[in-house]
Design a protein around this motif. Structure first.
Motif, PDB file in Angstrom:
ATOM      1  N   MET A   1       1.016  -1.213  -0.057  1.00  0.00           N
ATOM      2  CA  MET A   1      -0.044   0.166   0.025  1.00  0.00           C
ATOM      3  C   MET A   1       0.894   1.270  -0.143  1.00  0.00           C
ATOM      4  SD  MET A   1      -2.988  -1.131  -0.139  1.00  0.00           S
ATOM      5  CE  MET A   1      -3.952   0.018   0.277  1.00  0.00           C
ATOM      6  N   MET A   2       1.112   1.750  -1.151  1.00  0.00           N
ATOM      7  CA  MET A   2       1.862   3.023  -1.389  1.00  0.00           C
ATOM      8  C   MET A   2       1.212   3.984  -2.307  1.00  0.00           C
ATOM      9  SD  MET A   2       5.957   1.586  -1.492  1.00  0.00           S
ATOM     10  CE  MET A   2       5.507   0.812  -2.946  1.00  0.00           C
ATOM     11  N   PRO A   3       1.512   5.074  -1.990  1.00  0.00           N
ATOM     12  CA  PRO A   3       0.715   6.124  -3.208  1.00  0.00           C
ATOM     13  C   PRO A   3       1.556   6.148  -4.371  1.00  0.00           C
ATOM     14  CG  PRO A   3       1.998   7.380  -1.440  1.00  0.00           C
ATOM     15  CD  PRO A   3       2.157   5.925  -0.889  1.00  0.00           C
ATOM     16  N   GLY A   4       0.941   6.620  -5.284  1.00  0.00           N
ATOM     17  CA  GLY A   4       1.717   6.631  -6.698  1.00  0.00           C
ATOM     18  C   GLY A   4       1.454   5.015  -7.232  1.00  0.00           C
ATOM     19  N   MET A   5       2.671   4.296  -7.516  1.00  0.00           N
ATOM     20  CA  MET A   5       3.097   2.914  -7.917  1.00  0.00           C
ATOM     21  C   MET A   5       2.789   2.074  -6.661  1.00  0.00           C
ATOM     22  SD  MET A   5       6.377   1.275  -9.722  1.00  0.00           S
ATOM     23  CE  MET A   5       6.657   2.844 -10.596  1.00  0.00           C
ATOM     24  N   ASP A   6       2.037   1.391  -6.609  1.00  0.00           N
ATOM     25  CA  ASP A   6       1.643   0.524  -5.400  1.00  0.00           C
ATOM     26  C   ASP A   6       2.875  -0.814  -5.575  1.00  0.00           C
ATOM     27  OD1 ASP A   6       0.688  -1.574  -7.149  1.00  0.00           O
ATOM     28  OD2 ASP A   6      -1.376  -1.426  -6.404  1.00  0.00           O
ATOM     29  N   GLY A   7       2.690  -1.431  -4.400  1.00  0.00           N
ATOM     30  CA  GLY A   7       3.735  -2.645  -4.337  1.00  0.00           C
ATOM     31  C   GLY A   7       3.552  -3.622  -5.558  1.00  0.00           C
ATOM     32  N   TRP A   8       2.254  -3.879  -5.808  1.00  0.00           N
ATOM     33  CA  TRP A   8       2.016  -4.967  -6.642  1.00  0.00           C
ATOM     34  C   TRP A   8       2.575  -4.531  -8.053  1.00  0.00           C
ATOM     35  CZ3 TRP A   8       1.827  -9.448  -5.085  1.00  0.00           C
ATOM     36  CH2 TRP A   8       0.871  -9.739  -3.983  1.00  0.00           C
ATOM     37  N   GLU A   9       2.639  -3.360  -8.490  1.00  0.00           N
ATOM     38  CA  GLU A   9       3.180  -2.639  -9.796  1.00  0.00           C
ATOM     39  C   GLU A   9       4.551  -2.608  -9.764  1.00  0.00           C
ATOM     40  OE1 GLU A   9       3.697  -1.162 -13.900  1.00  0.00           O
ATOM     41  OE2 GLU A   9       1.786  -2.438 -12.594  1.00  0.00           O
TER      42      GLU A   9
ATOM     43  N   TYR B   1       6.344  -4.939  -7.890  1.00  0.00           N
ATOM     44  CA  TYR B   1       6.445  -6.307  -8.009  1.00  0.00           C
ATOM     45  C   TYR B   1       6.482  -6.645  -9.191  1.00  0.00           C
ATOM     46  CZ  TYR B   1       6.294 -11.351  -7.276  1.00  0.00           C
ATOM     47  OH  TYR B   1       6.637 -12.674  -7.063  1.00  0.00           O
ATOM     48  N   ARG B   2       5.619  -6.608 -10.240  1.00  0.00           N
ATOM     49  CA  ARG B   2       5.287  -6.665 -11.630  1.00  0.00           C
ATOM     50  C   ARG B   2       6.542  -6.347 -12.572  1.00  0.00           C
ATOM     51  NH1 ARG B   2       4.079  -5.138 -16.346  1.00  0.00           N
ATOM     52  NH2 ARG B   2       3.848  -2.836 -15.735  1.00  0.00           N
ATOM     53  N   ARG B   3       7.217  -5.378 -12.131  1.00  0.00           N
ATOM     54  CA  ARG B   3       8.317  -4.664 -12.861  1.00  0.00           C
ATOM     55  C   ARG B   3       9.633  -5.222 -12.586  1.00  0.00           C
ATOM     56  NH1 ARG B   3       7.176   1.800 -13.910  1.00  0.00           N
ATOM     57  NH2 ARG B   3       4.733   1.572 -14.464  1.00  0.00           N
ATOM     58  N   LEU B   4       9.486  -5.404 -11.196  1.00  0.00           N
ATOM     59  CA  LEU B   4      10.755  -6.328 -10.829  1.00  0.00           C
ATOM     60  C   LEU B   4      10.864  -7.612 -11.448  1.00  0.00           C
ATOM     61  CD1 LEU B   4      10.565  -5.829  -7.069  1.00  0.00           C
ATOM     62  CD2 LEU B   4      12.491  -4.817  -8.494  1.00  0.00           C
TER      63      LEU B   4
END
Length: 140
Positions: free
Chosen positions: A59-67, A69-72
């Motif tokens: 739960m982070m503003p802007g780019m959330d953790g799932w995004e 993770y997906r990019r990593l």
């Protein structure tokens, strides 16, 4: 892990106090801790530092953790880095999505105790080290 340097952990968390708490817990056990407060910072730091493990808040503003993770996982240089999701969202559906569908390495729910965090990190690092040995890619 058999390395000459400390295990490097990238902590991605929008709450600076939480980063400092995690840093305090982990540095007492000789981990190196890098902190980032946004998804964009996290991706840049991961590219630059190539951490051994990433602790990722969802739960982070802007780019959330799932995004993040997906990019990593979409980046060949970063895809093998284990990720432990650290979040206040404790619903079972989130845990199932994270662990089984997205294939995160582990999941820690806030609030957590220092020993729980250390145990989870130790467990993930042991699995990664064992898998590297089995593939013959461990760093001596």
């Amino acid at each position: 892990m058999g390395r000459d340097r400390r295990v490097r952990v990238l902590c991605v968390e929008d709450d600076r106090e939480m980063i400092e708490l995690i840093r305090l817990i982990l540095e007492q056990q000789d981990y190196e801790v890098l902190g980032c407060t946004s998804g964009g910072q996290a991706l840049a730091a991961a590219q630059e530092s190539l951490p051994d493990l990433i602790l990722l808040d969802l739960m982070m503003p802007g780019m959330d953790g799932w995004e993040v993770y997906r990019r990593l996982k979409g980046d060949a240089r970063l895809a093998a880095i284990p990720v432990i999701v650290v979040t206040a969202k404790a619903q079972n559906i989130d845990k199932m999505l994270g662990l089984h569908i997205a294939k995160v390495d582990d999941y820690v729910t806030k609030p957590f105790g220092p020993q729980e965090l250390l145990d989870r990190i130790g467990s993930v690092m042991q699995r990664v080290s064992r898998a590297d040995r089995e593939r013959g890619t461990a760093i001596p």
